[in-house]
Design a protein around this motif. Structure first.
Motif, PDB file in Angstrom:
ATOM      1  N   ILE A  39      -4.352   1.354   7.934  1.00  0.00           N
ATOM      2  CA  ILE A  39      -4.783  -0.096   8.447  1.00  0.00           C
ATOM      3  C   ILE A  39      -4.539  -0.242   9.709  1.00  0.00           C
ATOM      4  O   ILE A  39      -3.595   0.103  10.195  1.00  0.00           O
ATOM      5  CB  ILE A  39      -4.261  -1.297   7.347  1.00  0.00           C
ATOM      6  N   LYS A  99      -9.256   4.382  -1.035  1.00  0.00           N
ATOM      7  CA  LYS A  99      -9.249   3.647   0.315  1.00  0.00           C
ATOM      8  C   LYS A  99     -10.606   2.933   0.449  1.00  0.00           C
ATOM      9  O   LYS A  99     -11.591   2.891  -0.184  1.00  0.00           O
ATOM     10  CB  LYS A  99      -9.122   4.777   1.385  1.00  0.00           C
ATOM     11  N   VAL A 100     -10.561   2.325   1.573  1.00  0.00           N
ATOM     12  CA  VAL A 100     -12.012   1.640   1.894  1.00  0.00           C
ATOM     13  C   VAL A 100     -13.063   2.429   2.034  1.00  0.00           C
ATOM     14  O   VAL A 100     -12.877   3.437   2.550  1.00  0.00           O
ATOM     15  CB  VAL A 100     -11.719   0.675   3.298  1.00  0.00           C
ATOM     16  N   LEU A 130       0.720  -1.292  -0.160  1.00  0.00           N
ATOM     17  CA  LEU A 130       0.120   0.049  -0.067  1.00  0.00           C
ATOM     18  C   LEU A 130       0.921   1.342  -0.076  1.00  0.00           C
ATOM     19  O   LEU A 130       1.875   1.261   0.634  1.00  0.00           O
ATOM     20  CB  LEU A 130      -0.929  -0.125   1.268  1.00  0.00           C
ATOM     21  N   HIS A 157      -7.247  -0.644  -3.212  1.00  0.00           N
ATOM     22  CA  HIS A 157      -6.278   0.103  -3.836  1.00  0.00           C
ATOM     23  C   HIS A 157      -5.926  -0.678  -4.934  1.00  0.00           C
ATOM     24  O   HIS A 157      -5.629   0.389  -5.934  1.00  0.00           O
ATOM     25  CB  HIS A 157      -5.222  -0.082  -2.755  1.00  0.00           C
ATOM     26  N   TYR A 175     -10.548  -6.058   7.064  1.00  0.00           N
ATOM     27  CA  TYR A 175     -10.426  -4.646   6.574  1.00  0.00           C
ATOM     28  C   TYR A 175      -9.300  -4.388   5.917  1.00  0.00           C
ATOM     29  O   TYR A 175      -9.248  -3.670   5.119  1.00  0.00           O
ATOM     30  CB  TYR A 175     -10.288  -3.913   8.096  1.00  0.00           C
ATOM     31  N   ALA A 200      -8.845  -3.002   2.323  1.00  0.00           N
ATOM     32  CA  ALA A 200      -8.039  -1.965   1.783  1.00  0.00           C
ATOM     33  C   ALA A 200      -7.060  -2.346   0.519  1.00  0.00           C
ATOM     34  O   ALA A 200      -7.000  -1.597  -0.181  1.00  0.00           O
ATOM     35  CB  ALA A 200      -6.909  -1.836   3.179  1.00  0.00           C
TER      36      ALA A 200
END
Length: 388
Positions: free
Chosen positions: A167, A345-346, A119, A339, A331, A335
């Motif tokens: 995250i 983003k989430v 990320l 991406h 989660y 994420a």
């Protein structure tokens, strides 16, 4: 266009679900195997357990019983999520409450490390920021370990949230009465900066964190006594009205032994006082870094509301930790997926889109592919003449 039924073809995989689960599937070979404690084979492997719990959070199921019904009756869940054979209610709840925690911790750590390489990092100029906070979880009275107050049971989850990556990176679970400050030592690593609300103010810990090469940006009470050692310049027109090197607390009582920097700034009609040992940042950057602390509140609200993390499957501390870790893993998977697929983003929009795509792909691929597949076959000349 006509389609012809071709029996006996291999079931197709769901593209959306495969893409979402790809990061954990690549890690599974490195996870310590989950073994049976007796001669009987396991009803659920760790892979089964994780797939089921991710699906539970992804699809916003309301309870463990609701999840079991879905695993039994929903086409996609029965084919791709549920373990082979019948999963009994008693076996399911026993396995969640007593098996898989070391493997879940291992998966969470490896997945975070993988995401850290994958990320993009935001706010790199501020250093490695870890937002630290705790949140209460409503429990039932039979959860004797979740002590809170008479007639009320609550557990508390303590989260370290990697602000640069967006995250979670650390989690601890305790009873509701447990103090939050001691968990900073467990969450924060040397070289990182913990961003915390004023509930974490502790002059003794401010000294200890500095001794351990750990940085902090912590809001403190406005009434805190301060002894000024040096005043720093303030930029004209800035929201910052105070910037100094000080000792905090009362001499002979709770005064800090090490100097700290104190930044005061105003937003609206509210004054914020921020204690820190970050002397390399401007006062405005300190104010901005603390403002970013709100991201963990957004995460908690999003996590509770849309991933249904606090709909308890297990009442044991062991099982609840398994469920919390599965929620954090979900989660992180979201994420990475958001991406990779959308450079975003989430978001709730993407969460719903994933669920809808899985159902749509199911209706086209899995339902027809349970015993075969559809394939386009050009019409014959006779069919064309008959239709004309």
């Amino acid at each position: 266009m006509p389609y012809t039924w071709i029996p006996g073809k291999t079931k197709q995989k769901h593209k959306t679900h495969v893409n979402l689960m790809a990061p954990v599937n690549s890690v599974f070979p490195d996870i310590t195997p989950l073994l049976s404690g007796c001669n009987r084979p396991l009803k659920m492997s760790f892979e089964d357990q994780l797939n089921i719990l991710v699906y539970f959070h992804l699809e916003e199921h309301r309870s463990g019983r609701h999840l079991l019904q879905v695993l039994k009756e929903e086409h996609f869940a029965r084919l791709h999520i549920a373990p082979e054979g019948v999963i009994e209610k008693s076996s399911f709840f026993e396995d969640i409450s007593s098996r898989g925690l070391p493997q879940m911790m291992e998966m969470f750590g490896k997945l975070y490390a993988s995401a850290a390489k994958h990320l993009p990092r935001g706010h790199a100029e501020l250093g490695n920021l870890v937002l630290i906070d705790g949140s209460l979880i409503d429990a039932v009275l039979s959860m004797y370990w979740a002590d809170y107050r008479k007639g009320s049971k609550k557990a508390k989850v303590h989260i370290g949230f990697d602000l640069n990556l967006g995250i979670p990176k650390k989690i601890f679970l305790s009873d509701g009465k447990e103090a939050e400050r001691p968990f900073v030592e467990k969450i924060l690593a040397p070289g990182e900066t913990g961003v915390m609300d004023r509930g974490y103010q502790s002059h003794k810990l401010f000294d200890a964190w500095q001794a351990d090469d750990k940085s902090f940006i912590c809001r403190i009470k406005a009434s805190t006594e301060k002894t000024v050692i040096k005043m720093n310049d303030i930029q004209p027109g800035s929201i910052v009205f105070y910037d100094a090197v000080v000792l905090l607390g009362t001499q002979g009582a709770n005064r800090t032994e090490r100097e700290v920097r104190l930044v005061g700034y105003q937003v609206g009609n509210v004054n914020y006082w921020i204690a820190t040992n970050r002397h390399d940042l401007t006062a405005e950057q300190i104010a901005f870094a603390y403002k970013l602390r709100w991201n963990i509140e957004i995460f908690f609200g999003w996590w509770k509301r849309h991933l249904k993390v606090y709909h308890l499957i297990s009442r044991s501390q062991y099982g609840l930790m398994v469920q919390m870790l599965a929620g954090l893993i979900t989660y992180i998977l979201l994420a990475i997926y958001c991406h990779d697929q959308h450079q975003e983003k989430v978001s709730v929009k993407r969460l719903r889109e994933i669920s809808i795509n899985i159902r749509n792909e199911m209706s086209f691929e899995d339902i027809v592919n349970e015993t075969g597949t559809w394939r386009y076959k050009p019409p014959s000349r006779g069919q064309l003449r008959a239709s004309s």
